[in-house]
Scaffold this motif. Structure first.
Motif, PDB file in Angstrom:
ATOM      1  N   LEU A 155       0.834  -1.208   0.000  1.00  0.00           N
ATOM      2  CA  LEU A 155       0.000   0.000   0.000  1.00  0.00           C
ATOM      3  C   LEU A 155       0.869   1.258   0.000  1.00  0.00           C
ATOM      4  O   LEU A 155       0.587   2.209  -0.735  1.00  0.00           O
ATOM      5  N   THR A 156       1.923   1.254   0.793  1.00  0.00           N
ATOM      6  CA  THR A 156       2.850   2.386   0.814  1.00  0.00           C
ATOM      7  C   THR A 156       3.492   2.561  -0.559  1.00  0.00           C
ATOM      8  O   THR A 156       3.579   3.677  -1.075  1.00  0.00           O
ATOM      9  N   GLY A 157       3.872   1.447  -1.174  1.00  0.00           N
ATOM     10  CA  GLY A 157       4.453   1.490  -2.514  1.00  0.00           C
ATOM     11  C   GLY A 157       3.487   2.008  -3.568  1.00  0.00           C
ATOM     12  O   GLY A 157       3.911   2.571  -4.581  1.00  0.00           O
ATOM     13  N   LEU A 158       2.198   1.830  -3.323  1.00  0.00           N
ATOM     14  CA  LEU A 158       1.171   2.322  -4.250  1.00  0.00           C
ATOM     15  C   LEU A 158       0.823   3.788  -3.976  1.00  0.00           C
ATOM     16  O   LEU A 158      -0.058   4.350  -4.629  1.00  0.00           O
ATOM     17  N   GLY A 159       1.492   4.390  -2.991  1.00  0.00           N
ATOM     18  CA  GLY A 159       1.272   5.807  -2.709  1.00  0.00           C
ATOM     19  C   GLY A 159       0.241   6.095  -1.629  1.00  0.00           C
ATOM     20  O   GLY A 159      -0.055   7.259  -1.363  1.00  0.00           O
ATOM     21  N   GLN A 160      -0.290   5.060  -0.998  1.00  0.00           N
ATOM     22  CA  GLN A 160      -1.257   5.283   0.080  1.00  0.00           C
ATOM     23  C   GLN A 160      -0.528   5.910   1.278  1.00  0.00           C
ATOM     24  O   GLN A 160       0.647   5.658   1.502  1.00  0.00           O
ATOM     25  N   VAL A 161      -1.247   6.724   2.040  1.00  0.00           N
ATOM     26  CA  VAL A 161      -0.674   7.379   3.214  1.00  0.00           C
ATOM     27  C   VAL A 161      -1.416   6.939   4.468  1.00  0.00           C
ATOM     28  O   VAL A 161      -2.478   6.319   4.386  1.00  0.00           O
ATOM     29  N   ASP A 162      -0.860   7.280   5.604  1.00  0.00           N
ATOM     30  CA  ASP A 162      -1.426   6.932   6.911  1.00  0.00           C
ATOM     31  C   ASP A 162      -1.753   5.435   6.984  1.00  0.00           C
ATOM     32  O   ASP A 162      -2.819   5.040   7.439  1.00  0.00           O
ATOM     33  N   VAL A 163      -0.841   4.619   6.504  1.00  0.00           N
ATOM     34  CA  VAL A 163      -1.028   3.161   6.516  1.00  0.00           C
ATOM     35  C   VAL A 163      -0.807   2.679   7.946  1.00  0.00           C
ATOM     36  O   VAL A 163       0.266   2.886   8.514  1.00  0.00           O
ATOM     37  N   HIS A 164      -1.833   2.054   8.513  1.00  0.00           N
ATOM     38  CA  HIS A 164      -1.737   1.544   9.881  1.00  0.00           C
ATOM     39  C   HIS A 164      -2.690   0.371  10.066  1.00  0.00           C
ATOM     40  O   HIS A 164      -3.505   0.092   9.186  1.00  0.00           O
ATOM     41  N   THR A 165      -2.565  -0.305  11.182  1.00  0.00           N
ATOM     42  CA  THR A 165      -3.462  -1.425  11.468  1.00  0.00           C
ATOM     43  C   THR A 165      -4.231  -1.149  12.748  1.00  0.00           C
ATOM     44  O   THR A 165      -3.772  -0.409  13.631  1.00  0.00           O
ATOM     45  N   GLU A 166      -5.391  -1.769  12.821  1.00  0.00           N
ATOM     46  CA  GLU A 166      -6.203  -1.743  14.039  1.00  0.00           C
ATOM     47  C   GLU A 166      -6.699  -3.153  14.280  1.00  0.00           C
ATOM     48  O   GLU A 166      -7.056  -3.857  13.334  1.00  0.00           O
ATOM     49  N   GLN A 167      -6.684  -3.568  15.534  1.00  0.00           N
ATOM     50  CA  GLN A 167      -7.143  -4.898  15.915  1.00  0.00           C
ATOM     51  C   GLN A 167      -8.355  -4.784  16.817  1.00  0.00           C
ATOM     52  O   GLN A 167      -8.444  -3.882  17.646  1.00  0.00           O
ATOM     53  N   ARG A 168      -9.285  -5.726  16.646  1.00  0.00           N
ATOM     54  CA  ARG A 168     -10.473  -5.809  17.501  1.00  0.00           C
ATOM     55  C   ARG A 168     -10.718  -7.274  17.813  1.00  0.00           C
ATOM     56  O   ARG A 168     -10.662  -8.125  16.917  1.00  0.00           O
ATOM     57  N   ASP A 169     -10.986  -7.563  19.065  1.00  0.00           N
ATOM     58  CA  ASP A 169     -11.413  -8.905  19.451  1.00  0.00           C
ATOM     59  C   ASP A 169     -12.899  -9.000  19.170  1.00  0.00           C
ATOM     60  O   ASP A 169     -13.683  -8.176  19.646  1.00  0.00           O
ATOM     61  N   VAL A 170     -13.275  -9.983  18.369  1.00  0.00           N
ATOM     62  CA  VAL A 170     -14.671 -10.199  17.991  1.00  0.00           C
ATOM     63  C   VAL A 170     -14.991 -11.655  18.305  1.00  0.00           C
ATOM     64  O   VAL A 170     -14.548 -12.558  17.590  1.00  0.00           O
ATOM     65  N   GLY A 171     -15.729 -11.854  19.386  1.00  0.00           N
ATOM     66  CA  GLY A 171     -15.990 -13.222  19.811  1.00  0.00           C
ATOM     67  C   GLY A 171     -14.681 -13.895  20.169  1.00  0.00           C
ATOM     68  O   GLY A 171     -13.871 -13.353  20.913  1.00  0.00           O
ATOM     69  N   ARG A 172     -14.455 -15.075  19.600  1.00  0.00           N
ATOM     70  CA  ARG A 172     -13.232 -15.835  19.893  1.00  0.00           C
ATOM     71  C   ARG A 172     -12.119 -15.573  18.885  1.00  0.00           C
ATOM     72  O   ARG A 172     -11.118 -16.279  18.868  1.00  0.00           O
ATOM     73  N   LYS A 173     -12.287 -14.594  18.020  1.00  0.00           N
ATOM     74  CA  LYS A 173     -11.254 -14.324  17.029  1.00  0.00           C
ATOM     75  C   LYS A 173     -10.772 -12.880  17.144  1.00  0.00           C
ATOM     76  O   LYS A 173     -11.439 -12.032  17.730  1.00  0.00           O
ATOM     77  N   THR A 174      -9.616 -12.643  16.557  1.00  0.00           N
ATOM     78  CA  THR A 174      -9.080 -11.285  16.485  1.00  0.00           C
ATOM     79  C   THR A 174      -9.178 -10.832  15.036  1.00  0.00           C
ATOM     80  O   THR A 174      -8.698 -11.517  14.131  1.00  0.00           O
ATOM     81  N   LEU A 175      -9.804  -9.702  14.850  1.00  0.00           N
ATOM     82  CA  LEU A 175      -9.948  -9.110  13.523  1.00  0.00           C
ATOM     83  C   LEU A 175      -8.889  -8.019  13.406  1.00  0.00           C
ATOM     84  O   LEU A 175      -8.727  -7.200  14.317  1.00  0.00           O
ATOM     85  N   VAL A 176      -8.144  -8.031  12.313  1.00  0.00           N
ATOM     86  CA  VAL A 176      -7.151  -6.986  12.078  1.00  0.00           C
ATOM     87  C   VAL A 176      -7.500  -6.287  10.768  1.00  0.00           C
ATOM     88  O   VAL A 176      -7.891  -6.928   9.794  1.00  0.00           O
TER      89      VAL A 176
END
Length: 186
Positions: A155-176
């Motif tokens: 994504l950075t190579g494609l010129g996207q900015v503010d590239v970051h991740t967010e994680q959320r626990d949803v039930g028994r899984k982790t969504l990223v």
């Protein structure tokens, strides 16, 4: 997901009627009323319905390779523009969307790099891209920490900015979610 037939698609839809993951991803996309939004890999249309409640059905679009899921999503969200296509061949003009999101579909893409390039091109300046997957320890139906790094780098190579991740626990899984923005100016 194009291999989902009518029976498989209906079973999938039954077991995934209202998962919290859909609400989380639509929330992370920060949708606004009247903004054009695209869902990639909409399945039966659960998240699409949530997006339509915010943006308005006439402002939401989706692509999905399964014709069965496309029919289900069209029925669930009348007024939405739902088409048979994959992430690599989104049939909308470049710069069309203020937000694009996907949930648990990126691991199905035949060519992830082509899909990412296509989605970045479909964003208007300042547009948000949210790529959400289940966090895994090893490759499979989701994304690993190593794959997150690869996607963020691409994504950075494609010129996207503010590239970051967010994680959320949803039930028994982790969504990223890998979140990025198209630059407001070239």
């Amino acid at each position: 997901m194009s291999s989902f037939g009518a029976v498989g698609a209906r079973l999938y839809a039954w077991f995934n009627r209202h998962p919290e993951s859909n609400r989380v991803v639509v929330g992370l996309a920060e949708l606004r009323a009247g903004e054009p939004v695209l869902e990639v890999g909409c399945g039966p249309g659960v998240a699409l319905e949530l997006a339509a409640a915010v943006a308005g059905a006439e402002h939401v679009a989706a692509v999905e390779p399964s014709e069965t899921f496309v029919a289900m999503a069209r029925k669930r969200v009348p007024g939405a523009d739902v088409r048979v296509a994959g992430a690599e061949d989104v049939p909308f003009a470049d710069g069309s969307f203020a937000a694009i999101y996907t949930l648990a579909s990126m691991h199905h893409w035949h060519d992830r790099d082509a899909g990412l390039a296509t989605l970045c091109a479909k964003l208007r300046p300042g547009g948000r891209l949210v790529l959400a997957e289940r966090l895994l320890d090893r490759p499979g139906h989701g994304i690993t920490q190593a794959q997150i790094g690869e996607v963020a780098g691409r994504l950075t190579g494609l010129g996207q900015v503010d590239v970051h991740t967010e994680q959320r626990d949803v039930g028994r899984k982790t969504l990223v979610a890998v979140i990025s923005e198209r630059p407001r100016t070239a």
